[in-house]
Design a protein around this motif. Structure first.
Motif, mmCIF file in Angstrom:
data_model
loop_
_atom_site.group_PDB
_atom_site.id
_atom_site.type_symbol
_atom_site.label_atom_id
_atom_site.label_comp_id
_atom_site.label_asym_id
_atom_site.label_seq_id
_atom_site.Cartn_x
_atom_site.Cartn_y
_atom_site.Cartn_z
ATOM 1 N N LEU A 1 0.826 -1.206 0.000
ATOM 2 C CA LEU A 1 0.000 0.000 0.000
ATOM 3 C C LEU A 1 0.862 1.258 0.000
ATOM 4 O O LEU A 1 0.498 2.270 -0.611
ATOM 5 C CB LEU A 1 -0.933 -0.003 1.207
ATOM 6 N N ARG A 2 2.033 1.192 0.653
ATOM 7 C CA ARG A 2 2.935 2.338 0.632
ATOM 8 C C ARG A 2 3.452 2.591 -0.784
ATOM 9 O O ARG A 2 3.547 3.743 -1.221
ATOM 10 C CB ARG A 2 4.130 2.083 1.568
ATOM 11 N N VAL A 3 3.789 1.519 -1.488
ATOM 12 C CA VAL A 3 4.268 1.667 -2.862
ATOM 13 C C VAL A 3 3.178 2.258 -3.745
ATOM 14 O O VAL A 3 3.418 3.172 -4.544
ATOM 15 C CB VAL A 3 4.730 0.301 -3.425
ATOM 16 N N VAL A 4 1.974 1.736 -3.605
ATOM 17 C CA VAL A 4 0.850 2.227 -4.405
ATOM 18 C C VAL A 4 0.577 3.694 -4.101
ATOM 19 O O VAL A 4 0.362 4.513 -5.004
ATOM 20 C CB VAL A 4 -0.406 1.364 -4.137
ATOM 21 N N ALA A 5 0.599 4.043 -2.820
ATOM 22 C CA ALA A 5 0.315 5.426 -2.429
ATOM 23 C C ALA A 5 1.371 6.396 -2.926
ATOM 24 O O ALA A 5 1.100 7.592 -3.075
ATOM 25 C CB ALA A 5 0.200 5.513 -0.904
ATOM 26 N N ALA A 6 2.574 5.898 -3.211
ATOM 27 C CA ALA A 6 3.651 6.769 -3.675
ATOM 28 C C ALA A 6 3.541 7.109 -5.161
ATOM 29 O O ALA A 6 4.277 7.962 -5.650
ATOM 30 C CB ALA A 6 5.006 6.109 -3.399
ATOM 31 N N SER A 7 2.645 6.462 -5.876
ATOM 32 C CA SER A 7 2.496 6.699 -7.320
ATOM 33 C C SER A 7 1.665 7.959 -7.565
ATOM 34 O O SER A 7 0.462 7.986 -7.282
ATOM 35 C CB SER A 7 1.819 5.488 -7.976
ATOM 36 N N ASP A 8 2.291 8.991 -8.097
ATOM 37 C CA ASP A 8 1.580 10.241 -8.368
ATOM 38 C C ASP A 8 0.453 10.028 -9.370
ATOM 39 O O ASP A 8 -0.657 10.554 -9.202
ATOM 40 C CB ASP A 8 2.548 11.299 -8.899
ATOM 41 N N GLY A 9 0.741 9.264 -10.432
ATOM 42 C CA GLY A 9 -0.271 9.032 -11.454
ATOM 43 C C GLY A 9 -1.475 8.293 -10.902
ATOM 44 O O GLY A 9 -2.619 8.625 -11.218
ATOM 45 N N PHE A 10 -1.216 7.307 -10.048
ATOM 46 C CA PHE A 10 -2.322 6.547 -9.481
ATOM 47 C C PHE A 10 -3.153 7.403 -8.540
ATOM 48 O O PHE A 10 -4.382 7.338 -8.558
ATOM 49 C CB PHE A 10 -1.787 5.322 -8.744
ATOM 50 N N ARG A 11 -2.503 8.205 -7.718
ATOM 51 C CA ARG A 11 -3.254 9.057 -6.788
ATOM 52 C C ARG A 11 -4.170 10.020 -7.541
ATOM 53 O O ARG A 11 -5.329 10.213 -7.157
ATOM 54 C CB ARG A 11 -2.293 9.852 -5.891
ATOM 55 N N ALA A 12 -3.657 10.620 -8.602
ATOM 56 C CA ALA A 12 -4.476 11.561 -9.374
ATOM 57 C C ALA A 12 -5.647 10.844 -10.029
ATOM 58 O O ALA A 12 -6.801 11.292 -9.955
ATOM 59 C CB ALA A 12 -3.624 12.258 -10.426
ATOM 60 N N LEU A 13 -5.352 9.700 -10.663
ATOM 61 C CA LEU A 13 -6.396 8.959 -11.362
ATOM 62 C C LEU A 13 -7.470 8.474 -10.396
ATOM 63 O O LEU A 13 -8.677 8.566 -10.681
ATOM 64 C CB LEU A 13 -5.772 7.782 -12.108
ATOM 65 N N LEU A 14 -7.046 7.988 -9.249
ATOM 66 C CA LEU A 14 -8.000 7.498 -8.253
ATOM 67 C C LEU A 14 -8.873 8.643 -7.727
ATOM 68 O O LEU A 14 -10.089 8.480 -7.567
ATOM 69 C CB LEU A 14 -7.250 6.840 -7.098
ATOM 70 N N GLY A 15 -8.273 9.793 -7.473
ATOM 71 C CA GLY A 15 -9.047 10.929 -6.988
ATOM 72 C C GLY A 15 -10.133 11.346 -7.955
ATOM 73 O O GLY A 15 -11.277 11.615 -7.560
ATOM 74 N N VAL A 16 -9.791 11.376 -9.236
ATOM 75 C CA VAL A 16 -10.778 11.728 -10.266
ATOM 76 C C VAL A 16 -11.909 10.710 -10.281
ATOM 77 O O VAL A 16 -13.099 11.065 -10.291
ATOM 78 C CB VAL A 16 -10.108 11.798 -11.650
ATOM 79 N N PHE A 17 -11.551 9.445 -10.271
ATOM 80 C CA PHE A 17 -12.555 8.394 -10.410
ATOM 81 C C PHE A 17 -13.478 8.333 -9.196
ATOM 82 O O PHE A 17 -14.677 8.099 -9.343
ATOM 83 C CB PHE A 17 -11.859 7.047 -10.613
ATOM 84 N N VAL A 18 -12.945 8.560 -8.006
ATOM 85 C CA VAL A 18 -13.778 8.535 -6.804
ATOM 86 C C VAL A 18 -14.789 9.675 -6.829
ATOM 87 O O VAL A 18 -15.980 9.482 -6.527
ATOM 88 C CB VAL A 18 -12.910 8.607 -5.536
ATOM 89 N N LEU A 19 -14.347 10.865 -7.191
ATOM 90 C CA LEU A 19 -15.262 12.000 -7.267
ATOM 91 C C LEU A 19 -16.364 11.748 -8.289
ATOM 92 O O LEU A 19 -17.541 12.059 -8.056
ATOM 93 C CB LEU A 19 -14.496 13.272 -7.618
ATOM 94 N N VAL B 1 -18.073 16.681 -10.494
ATOM 95 C CA VAL B 1 -17.324 16.451 -11.737
ATOM 96 C C VAL B 1 -16.362 17.605 -12.000
ATOM 97 O O VAL B 1 -15.221 17.396 -12.439
ATOM 98 C CB VAL B 1 -18.297 16.260 -12.921
ATOM 99 N N ALA B 2 -16.790 18.827 -11.740
ATOM 100 C CA ALA B 2 -15.902 19.982 -11.914
ATOM 101 C C ALA B 2 -14.671 19.854 -11.013
ATOM 102 O O ALA B 2 -13.536 20.134 -11.435
ATOM 103 C CB ALA B 2 -16.660 21.273 -11.607
ATOM 104 N N ALA B 3 -14.877 19.416 -9.783
ATOM 105 C CA ALA B 3 -13.750 19.212 -8.874
ATOM 106 C C ALA B 3 -12.817 18.121 -9.399
ATOM 107 O O ALA B 3 -11.580 18.221 -9.276
ATOM 108 C CB ALA B 3 -14.258 18.846 -7.481
ATOM 109 N N SER B 4 -13.389 17.076 -10.001
ATOM 110 C CA SER B 4 -12.558 15.982 -10.524
ATOM 111 C C SER B 4 -11.651 16.450 -11.659
ATOM 112 O O SER B 4 -10.535 15.945 -11.826
ATOM 113 C CB SER B 4 -13.442 14.821 -10.989
ATOM 114 N N LEU B 5 -12.107 17.413 -12.449
ATOM 115 C CA LEU B 5 -11.289 17.926 -13.550
ATOM 116 C C LEU B 5 -10.048 18.645 -13.024
ATOM 117 O O LEU B 5 -8.989 18.609 -13.666
ATOM 118 C CB LEU B 5 -12.121 18.863 -14.420
ATOM 119 N N LEU B 6 -10.171 19.294 -11.893
ATOM 120 C CA LEU B 6 -9.009 19.943 -11.300
ATOM 121 C C LEU B 6 -7.965 18.906 -10.888
ATOM 122 O O LEU B 6 -6.759 19.123 -11.044
ATOM 123 C CB LEU B 6 -9.436 20.774 -10.084
ATOM 124 N N VAL B 7 -8.425 17.775 -10.372
ATOM 125 C CA VAL B 7 -7.512 16.707 -9.973
ATOM 126 C C VAL B 7 -6.875 16.054 -11.190
ATOM 127 O O VAL B 7 -5.688 15.701 -11.181
ATOM 128 C CB VAL B 7 -8.254 15.659 -9.119
#
Length: 444
Positions: free
Chosen positions: A227-245, A426-432
């Motif tokens: 989970l630490r390795v996954v959390a360190a991925s910038d691309g994954f964090r951004a993509l996950l944030g968009v998808f959750v929103l 959705v507007a917030a997700s575009l910022l992420v």
């Protein structure tokens, strides 16, 4: 541990493998759609549960999945089954999910406390089985192909089948309920969707039996290490944030369909019309979104789809005052955007996992997927919970009598929860999404 050499890129997948993998979306689409569409109305208008409590009942089993999904991903990462690292989970968990879903709507309807407890327990069982189906299923594309564009083509099949599954399950379930009446309607829905889940489960399990699968070494260490390795991925964090929103926005809209049809449009049958308009465009536009992704990039296509999703939701605020026809048009625009917002992130997730495997020589696709599906589950679960909270604030009158008169404040809440709130999310997700930077050269 030194990274193992990156294997040569495999050839494009045969169409049969794409179709076989896509069939799994019959199960994920049916289960992901119908509870969000009908479970809240079942609780408020069939069992007489208050809107706030009903939202909590829908949310809690999904919250359990948020904790369970990363565990399911790590378990599948460690699997050494000769039939494949992921496939055996599909059959076992999918059939368990089908059985639990049938039972979900087959319980007692009174007293209210007993009926509510039944729903909580069975929905928890559904959520548990779904975790062990969905997580391995979503992890498979990262191991089926190394090609950046092939993953988009694979997701094109998946989203097309997903759209059809959502259309059939979400479009027909209200019709089944209404046709069978209050006593047997929801039980009929449970059986109908249970059969769909079995079809998707068996189809995906058989259809991917000959698909190539990479066998990179399983990442060592504990789940916490992964989970630490996954959390360190910038691309994954951004993509996950968009998808959750966006999952939160979609979950709120799904929860509101039945209320918009019955209360605002004064036409219970309009719920099927709106649902068809939401999902059917994906059957037509998904190949077009694939071309956008191949020519302009996945991120650009994702941005365009998000704009349509949020803009269409906002336009529905006005359209709902003009009647069913106008509302159907704007919901259709939402559907065009929704197709992109399903296809592109699902095609980008394997890129992130594959880039990690290429860099480290270790396969932790299941852990990535577990966290991803936990986020998706959280968003889709919070959507109905958020919508129920808005109904509660608006003074929605819960009753076993479907003809209960709603105050003006409840009508406003129904409209805002279905339109403005999803548009803002959705507007917030575009910022992420602006922070996502992976490109074909990085992810091949």
């Amino acid at each position: 541990m030194a990274p193992t050499p990156t294997p040569p890129a495999r050839a494009g997948l045969p169409a049969s493998a794409r179709r076989g993998y896509g069939l799994g979306s019959v199960a994920t689409g049916s289960f992901g759609t119908v509870p969000g569409l009908l479970l809240l109305p079942y609780l408020t208008d069939r069992l007489g549960v208050g809107a706030g409590l009903a939202g909590l009942v829908v949310f809690l089993p999904k919250a359990w999945d948020v904790l369970l999904n990363p565990v399911a991903g790590r378990i599948s990462d460690r699997s050494q089954h000769p039939a494949g690292r992921r496939r055996p989970f599909l059959l076992r968990a999918g059939l368990a999910l089908a059985l639990a879903f049938v039972l979900l709507f087959s319980g007692p309807t009174s007293p209210t406390a007993l009926a509510t407890t039944w729903v909580v327990v069975l929905f928890l069982a559904c959520a548990t089985a779904y975790a062990f189906f969905q997580v391995p299923y979503v992890a498979m594309p990262a191991e089926m192909t190394d090609d950046y564009d092939e993953r988009t083509r694979l997701m094109t099949w998946r989203v097309a089948v997903l759209a059809l599954a959502i259309l059939v399950s979400g479009g027909l379930s209200p019709a089944v309920r209404d046709a069978l009446g209050p006593e047997w309607g929801y039980r009929g829905v449970g059986l109908f969707v249970g059969v769909l889940i079995v079809v998707g489960t068996v189809g995906a399990w058989r259809g991917t039996r000959s698909a190539p699968m990479s066998r990179a070494a399983t990442a060592g260490g504990s789940l916490r290490d992964q989970l630490r390795v996954v959390a360190a991925s910038d691309g994954f964090r951004a993509l996950l944030g968009v998808f959750v929103l966006q999952a939160l926005a979609t979950g709120a809209m799904l929860a509101g369909v039945d209320y918009v049809a019955r209360v605002l449009l004064d036409s219970p049958g309009a719920s099927t019309v709106l649902f068809v308009c939401f999902v059917a465009p994906a059957l037509l536009v998904t190949p077009l979104w694939q071309r956008v992704g191949e020519r302009r990039g996945k991120r650009t296509g994702y941005v365009w789809g998000s704009v349509l999703l949020g803009g269409g939701a906002l336009a529905t605020l006005l359209a709902s005052q003009l009647g069913t026809a106008a509302t159907a048009v704007t919901v259709g625009v939402v559907g065009v955007g929704y197709a992109a917002c399903q296809m592109f992130p699902l095609a980008m997730l394997p890129d992130v996992a594959a880039a990690d495997t290429a860099r480290t020589g270790e396969d932790r696709a299941g852990t990535y997927t577990g966290v991803w599906t936990a986020g998706e589950t959280l968003g889709l679960a919070l959507g109905p919970f958020l919508y129920a909270g808005i109904l509660s604030l608006g003074g929605y009158v819960s009753s076993t009598d479907a003809a209960a008169v709603q105050p003006d404040s409840a009508r406003i809440a129904i409209a805002l929860g279905f339109t403005v709130v999803p548009a803002v999310l959705v507007a917030a997700s575009l910022l992420v999404l602006r922070r996502y930077r992976l490109d074909p050269e990085v992810t091949r």
